[in-house]
Scaffold this motif. Structure first.
Motif, PDB file in Angstrom:
ATOM      1  N   ASN A 102       0.831  -1.204   0.000  1.00  0.00           N
ATOM      2  CA  ASN A 102       0.000   0.000   0.000  1.00  0.00           C
ATOM      3  C   ASN A 102       0.861   1.248   0.000  1.00  0.00           C
ATOM      4  O   ASN A 102       0.513   2.259  -0.618  1.00  0.00           O
ATOM      5  N   ARG A 103       1.979   1.242   0.694  1.00  0.00           N
ATOM      6  CA  ARG A 103       2.907   2.352   0.752  1.00  0.00           C
ATOM      7  C   ARG A 103       4.322   1.825   0.557  1.00  0.00           C
ATOM      8  O   ARG A 103       4.676   0.750   1.057  1.00  0.00           O
ATOM      9  N   LEU A 104       5.154   2.578  -0.161  1.00  0.00           N
ATOM     10  CA  LEU A 104       6.558   2.235  -0.344  1.00  0.00           C
ATOM     11  C   LEU A 104       7.351   3.209   0.529  1.00  0.00           C
ATOM     12  O   LEU A 104       7.705   4.301   0.091  1.00  0.00           O
ATOM     13  N   SER A 105       7.592   2.808   1.758  1.00  0.00           N
ATOM     14  CA  SER A 105       8.075   3.771   2.754  1.00  0.00           C
ATOM     15  C   SER A 105       8.909   3.094   3.822  1.00  0.00           C
ATOM     16  O   SER A 105       8.772   1.889   4.083  1.00  0.00           O
ATOM     17  N   LEU A 106       9.747   3.916   4.452  1.00  0.00           N
ATOM     18  CA  LEU A 106      10.485   3.513   5.641  1.00  0.00           C
ATOM     19  C   LEU A 106       9.870   4.188   6.855  1.00  0.00           C
ATOM     20  O   LEU A 106       9.627   5.396   6.845  1.00  0.00           O
ATOM     21  N   LEU A 107       9.631   3.421   7.907  1.00  0.00           N
ATOM     22  CA  LEU A 107       9.208   3.988   9.181  1.00  0.00           C
ATOM     23  C   LEU A 107      10.430   4.137  10.072  1.00  0.00           C
ATOM     24  O   LEU A 107      11.156   3.161  10.308  1.00  0.00           O
ATOM     25  N   LEU A 108      10.659   5.345  10.548  1.00  0.00           N
ATOM     26  CA  LEU A 108      11.802   5.605  11.406  1.00  0.00           C
ATOM     27  C   LEU A 108      11.460   5.188  12.829  1.00  0.00           C
ATOM     28  O   LEU A 108      10.368   5.496  13.326  1.00  0.00           O
ATOM     29  N   ALA A 109      12.368   4.478  13.467  1.00  0.00           N
ATOM     30  CA  ALA A 109      12.109   3.957  14.806  1.00  0.00           C
ATOM     31  C   ALA A 109      13.293   4.254  15.717  1.00  0.00           C
ATOM     32  O   ALA A 109      14.342   4.735  15.278  1.00  0.00           O
ATOM     33  N   ASN A 110      13.109   3.960  17.012  1.00  0.00           N
ATOM     34  CA  ASN A 110      14.101   4.256  18.032  1.00  0.00           C
ATOM     35  C   ASN A 110      14.268   3.020  18.914  1.00  0.00           C
ATOM     36  O   ASN A 110      13.270   2.446  19.365  1.00  0.00           O
ATOM     37  N   ARG A 111      15.488   2.601  19.158  1.00  0.00           N
ATOM     38  CA  ARG A 111      15.730   1.393  19.957  1.00  0.00           C
ATOM     39  C   ARG A 111      15.202   1.525  21.384  1.00  0.00           C
ATOM     40  O   ARG A 111      14.973   0.516  22.055  1.00  0.00           O
ATOM     41  N   ASP A 112      15.016   2.751  21.861  1.00  0.00           N
ATOM     42  CA  ASP A 112      14.445   2.941  23.190  1.00  0.00           C
ATOM     43  C   ASP A 112      12.950   2.630  23.229  1.00  0.00           C
ATOM     44  O   ASP A 112      12.367   2.559  24.319  1.00  0.00           O
ATOM     45  N   LEU A 113      12.333   2.450  22.056  1.00  0.00           N
ATOM     46  CA  LEU A 113      10.873   2.296  21.972  1.00  0.00           C
ATOM     47  C   LEU A 113      10.522   1.058  21.144  1.00  0.00           C
ATOM     48  O   LEU A 113       9.871   1.147  20.100  1.00  0.00           O
ATOM     49  N   PRO A 114      10.909  -0.142  21.615  1.00  0.00           N
ATOM     50  CA  PRO A 114      10.709  -1.348  20.798  1.00  0.00           C
ATOM     51  C   PRO A 114       9.244  -1.730  20.614  1.00  0.00           C
ATOM     52  O   PRO A 114       8.903  -2.369  19.617  1.00  0.00           O
TER      53      PRO A 114
ATOM     54  N   GLY B 203       8.830   8.396   2.648  1.00  0.00           N
ATOM     55  CA  GLY B 203       8.088   7.642   1.654  1.00  0.00           C
ATOM     56  C   GLY B 203       8.363   8.067   0.226  1.00  0.00           C
ATOM     57  O   GLY B 203       8.607   9.237  -0.067  1.00  0.00           O
ATOM     58  N   LEU B 204       8.281   7.099  -0.676  1.00  0.00           N
ATOM     59  CA  LEU B 204       8.449   7.299  -2.109  1.00  0.00           C
ATOM     60  C   LEU B 204       7.136   6.990  -2.815  1.00  0.00           C
ATOM     61  O   LEU B 204       6.498   5.958  -2.534  1.00  0.00           O
ATOM     62  N   VAL B 205       6.725   7.883  -3.713  1.00  0.00           N
ATOM     63  CA  VAL B 205       5.565   7.642  -4.565  1.00  0.00           C
ATOM     64  C   VAL B 205       6.090   7.545  -5.989  1.00  0.00           C
ATOM     65  O   VAL B 205       6.495   8.562  -6.577  1.00  0.00           O
ATOM     66  N   PRO B 206       6.118   6.338  -6.580  1.00  0.00           N
ATOM     67  CA  PRO B 206       6.706   6.176  -7.919  1.00  0.00           C
ATOM     68  C   PRO B 206       5.936   6.948  -8.987  1.00  0.00           C
ATOM     69  O   PRO B 206       4.760   7.280  -8.821  1.00  0.00           O
ATOM     70  N   ALA B 207       6.614   7.238 -10.073  1.00  0.00           N
ATOM     71  CA  ALA B 207       5.975   7.911 -11.195  1.00  0.00           C
ATOM     72  C   ALA B 207       4.783   7.087 -11.675  1.00  0.00           C
ATOM     73  O   ALA B 207       4.874   5.865 -11.836  1.00  0.00           O
ATOM     74  N   GLY B 208       3.645   7.745 -11.852  1.00  0.00           N
ATOM     75  CA  GLY B 208       2.443   7.081 -12.337  1.00  0.00           C
ATOM     76  C   GLY B 208       1.641   6.351 -11.274  1.00  0.00           C
ATOM     77  O   GLY B 208       0.604   5.765 -11.587  1.00  0.00           O
ATOM     78  N   ALA B 209       2.078   6.400 -10.021  1.00  0.00           N
ATOM     79  CA  ALA B 209       1.403   5.637  -8.966  1.00  0.00           C
ATOM     80  C   ALA B 209       0.122   6.326  -8.507  1.00  0.00           C
ATOM     81  O   ALA B 209       0.046   7.558  -8.456  1.00  0.00           O
TER      82      ALA B 209
END
Length: 314
Positions: free
Chosen positions: A192-204, A218-224
């Protein structure tokens, strides 16, 4: 309501009762104002002196400002070359994304331990916990996108008196490299999404960038045309890169085919910021011939802790 003879008048002078049907959902115009769809173009931060430029919707929200949502405040921080600006708030979490420029951040330590000292350049992101104001020094003319949770603390009437995580730095080069690797992975073709979620090791447990904030690169490809989804957190979106023809469609209802009914179209520009209200179905579309990058910041860390995020896909 029945009062005992001993009850002083002052104790009941502000007591009110409502029929449940009149008060169960007070989110409506003229009472608890719904969250509006705000937008700010890049012209806000393109020129001018060093300054913190709040994206303030407090008048529309009926709350004390500056506030971009009931819980969060988004700001652009413009800093001229060779100048320093203090970015501080009564907040548990501050997130900075370097839209352009280069410089250095110092957050003096408030507990036993080292200061946070970090050089930054375009594309980098860093989060700071409660503590002293961040001293942002620009080596060249710079603009940073700053989101913090001071409006939430202001509503609760509390002060942030201890850090809940350690200051953390996400190099832009690393983010771009990992996103490119994700885009090249064939298994993401149906995501559904082409994305990275940023996380923190203090909050597993929450897998979020701070205990209140959530960040997606997040990246939205051309034509998406992304399938719609919704959630109960507010999204404060920063457009990192795009060509004409990119936009976000949002609305409260879906058509039978899963598309958004009568959508509001929020046009993208590099360096623009906009709000996607909670509970609204939304879809990012890219009708250009180039890839686009978006950075949504949400109060989803808080909603995850409360178990109220309620993310749904069409």
């Amino acid at each position: 309501m029945t009062l005992t003879p001993e009850a002083p008048a002052a104790a009941t002078s502000k007591a009110v009762l409502f029929d449940y049907r009149q008060a169960a959902n007070p989110v409506r115009k003229g009472l608890t104002e719904p969250i509006p769809e705000g937008r700010w173009g890049p012209e806000l931060h393109q020129r001018g002196p060093s300054a913190i430029l709040p994206l303030d919707l407090s008048a529309e929200l009926g709350c004390e400002g500056p506030a971009t949502s009931p819980a969060l405040s988004a700001n652009f921080v413009r800093i001229l070359a060779g100048e320093t600006i203090d970015a501080g708030a009564n907040a548990t979490s501050s997130l900075f994304y370097v839209w352009r420029g280069a410089g250095h951040c110092l957050q003096p330590a408030t507990t036993p331990g080292p200061d946070f000292r970090q050089d930054w350049r375009q594309g980098d992101l860093f989060v700071l916990p409660a503590g002293e104001a961040a001293q942002l020094e620009a080596y060249e003319e710079s603009v940073l996108y700053w989101v913090h949770d001071a409006p939430l603390l202001r509503h609760l009437g509390v002060r942030a008196d201890r850090p809940r995580f350690e200051a953390t730095y996400y190099p832009g080069e690393w983010l771009r490299r990992e996103l490119a690797a994700l885009a090249a992975d064939p298994s993401t073709a149906r995501s559904n999404r082409l994305s990275l979620l940023l996380a923190n090791r203090d909050l597993p447990a929450s897998r979020t960038v701070t205990h209140t904030l959530w960040a997606m690169y997040g990246l939205v490809p051309a034509g998406a045309v992304q399938p719609p989804h919704r959630h109960q957190s507010v999204a404060l979106d920063l457009v990192i890169a795009c060509a004409p023809g990119c936009a976000t469609l949002s609305g409260t209802e879906l058509n039978p085919d899963g598309t958004i009914r009568n959508p509001v179209r929020m046009e993208w520009e590099p360096g623009a910021a906009f709000v996607t209200p909670p509970g609204h179905w939304h879809s990012h579309v890219n009708d250009s011939g180039q890839e686009a990058l978006l950075l949504p910041i949400q109060d989803a860390g808080l909603h995850t802790y409360l178990r109220s995020l309620d993310i749904c896909f069409s």
